[in-house]
Design a protein around this motif. Sequence first.
Motif, PDB file in Angstrom:
ATOM      1  N   GLU A 115       0.632  -1.343   0.058  1.00 33.07           N
ATOM      2  CA  GLU A 115      -0.049  -0.190   0.151  1.00 33.07           C
ATOM      3  C   GLU A 115       0.887   1.356  -0.079  1.00 33.07           C
ATOM      4  O   GLU A 115       0.519   2.305  -0.605  1.00 33.07           O
ATOM      5  N   LEU A 116       1.989   1.281   0.664  1.00 36.37           N
ATOM      6  CA  LEU A 116       2.661   2.471   0.892  1.00 36.37           C
ATOM      7  C   LEU A 116       4.090   2.649   0.202  1.00 36.37           C
ATOM      8  O   LEU A 116       4.729   3.250   0.451  1.00 36.37           O
ATOM      9  N   GLY A 117       4.515   1.467  -0.464  1.00 36.13           N
ATOM     10  CA  GLY A 117       5.589   1.313  -1.313  1.00 36.13           C
ATOM     11  C   GLY A 117       6.715   1.269  -0.413  1.00 36.13           C
ATOM     12  O   GLY A 117       7.909   1.904  -0.602  1.00 36.13           O
ATOM     13  N   LEU A 118       6.691   0.738   0.835  1.00 38.62           N
ATOM     14  CA  LEU A 118       8.014   0.466   1.880  1.00 38.62           C
ATOM     15  C   LEU A 118       8.970  -0.546   1.319  1.00 38.62           C
ATOM     16  O   LEU A 118       8.540  -1.422   0.852  1.00 38.62           O
ATOM     17  N   ASP A 119      10.216  -0.204   1.437  1.00 36.24           N
ATOM     18  CA  ASP A 119      11.300  -1.217   1.312  1.00 36.24           C
ATOM     19  C   ASP A 119      10.953  -2.535   2.473  1.00 36.24           C
ATOM     20  O   ASP A 119      11.238  -2.317   3.591  1.00 36.24           O
ATOM     21  N   ALA A 120      10.640  -3.657   2.074  1.00 33.80           N
ATOM     22  CA  ALA A 120      10.239  -4.776   2.740  1.00 33.80           C
ATOM     23  C   ALA A 120      11.277  -5.119   3.605  1.00 33.80           C
ATOM     24  O   ALA A 120      11.307  -5.592   4.864  1.00 33.80           O
ATOM     25  N   SER A 121      12.670  -4.626   3.416  1.00 31.26           N
ATOM     26  CA  SER A 121      13.898  -5.085   4.226  1.00 31.26           C
ATOM     27  C   SER A 121      13.999  -4.321   5.572  1.00 31.26           C
ATOM     28  O   SER A 121      14.602  -4.636   6.476  1.00 31.26           O
TER      29      SER A 121
END
Length: 431
Positions: free
Chosen positions: A188-194
């Motif tokens: 949803e927010l385009g966050l870096d999964a790492s």
Amino acid sequence: MAGNGMLRILRITPHFYRPGNWPIAFDPVGGLQNQTWTIAQAMDKAGATQTVLTSYIPGSPRHVRISATMRVTCTGFRLPEFLAGPMLCFSWFLGAIPELLRARHRYDLVHIHFNHSVWCRIIAVIVGRLKIPLVVSMNTPLWSGLQSALGLKGKSYDVTRWLEGLALRSADRVVVLTDTYGRSAASELGLDASRIEVIPDAVDVEAFRRPIAAGLLRAFRREHGIPDDRTIVSFIGRISGEKGWQDLPVLVERLSGENVFLLICGDGPDRHKLEAALAAVSRPGWWAITGFVSPAEVKKALKISEVMILPSRREVFGSVLLEAMAAEVPVVAYAVGGVSDVAGRPEALALVPERRREALADRTLQLLADSEERNTLIARGRRRVRDFSLDSAVALNLALYASVLAGSVNGSRQPAGVLTLQEDGSSPDGA
């Protein structure tokens, strides 16, 4: 790090339970209050030095010393009760700004626990701009909660999502309670999964398994008008729309026909609506609303319950589920949000489709009638709750803090090893 090698944490949350006479009209206790209190206590025992920056509630002290290494600072204005709901978090935010400006020189790391308000997000942006190592726990996602509650669409929703994303990108790490919400935040927010860490809520299992004297349990029943011959089903939580109180009157109608009493432990903004709805469908003597009860009283409620229900419309996690499993009480719950994650495989909870109130009642009565299935769920819960121990939560948090301080994008650099604290709070090398 402090000169004695102890990690210095500024823990920021608008809601933080602490023992004493709780002013329920200003701040009904829920999962966020209890969980921040639980993890702060556990981290205190692990040797961290903590300041908790939380809301000032009229009548309570501005400063509370919990232990030699943990103190609570309450900020905000003296609000009248009718302004507590809409203004409490804003008042807290304004009062917190001076402490934030001093934070870089006083603390090694800031950990913010998000509730539903925008002010937590703005604080995260400020801390990020101040280049202080920052961890954010997304206890309540702003974008999905407001979208659901207010029906946000178009620009309003876009602005909400933009603010959430800006706040989370200001943090070195984002903590989510379940894999489900981690994936949702990333997409949803385009966050870096790492940069997303899954650290679930935790529970002191032994505290919920300790026996309680029979006399205390009888007194608890008398206090809340529960006849001795009634089987008890309990609801434990905040009385507000997202917790599904709207389904409790139907449940009372069904349960009372089977000599079952509904015990509602909690308080909240919709209590009067619930009382009116219950009175319209059921005669007295088949339900009770306790109002706010302390954690010690919650343990009593679970001890006398055969089944607990959780009819939430939205639930990021549901820490009360852990308490029920620890107390060996089977649970019937709607399969919403993170509830399915908590249930595990095989499911340690009896799950039904969301908002299916008749199915909720059917499943509850079925479970009451089937002792073998209750015992199966109790055994599964006993195994499942081991995954949510306080020791595990402390270890995960310490490892996270070490990682953040070892490579903070907010400018602070510390070797990871300094966070492996000894029992006396000193660092391994005696620094």
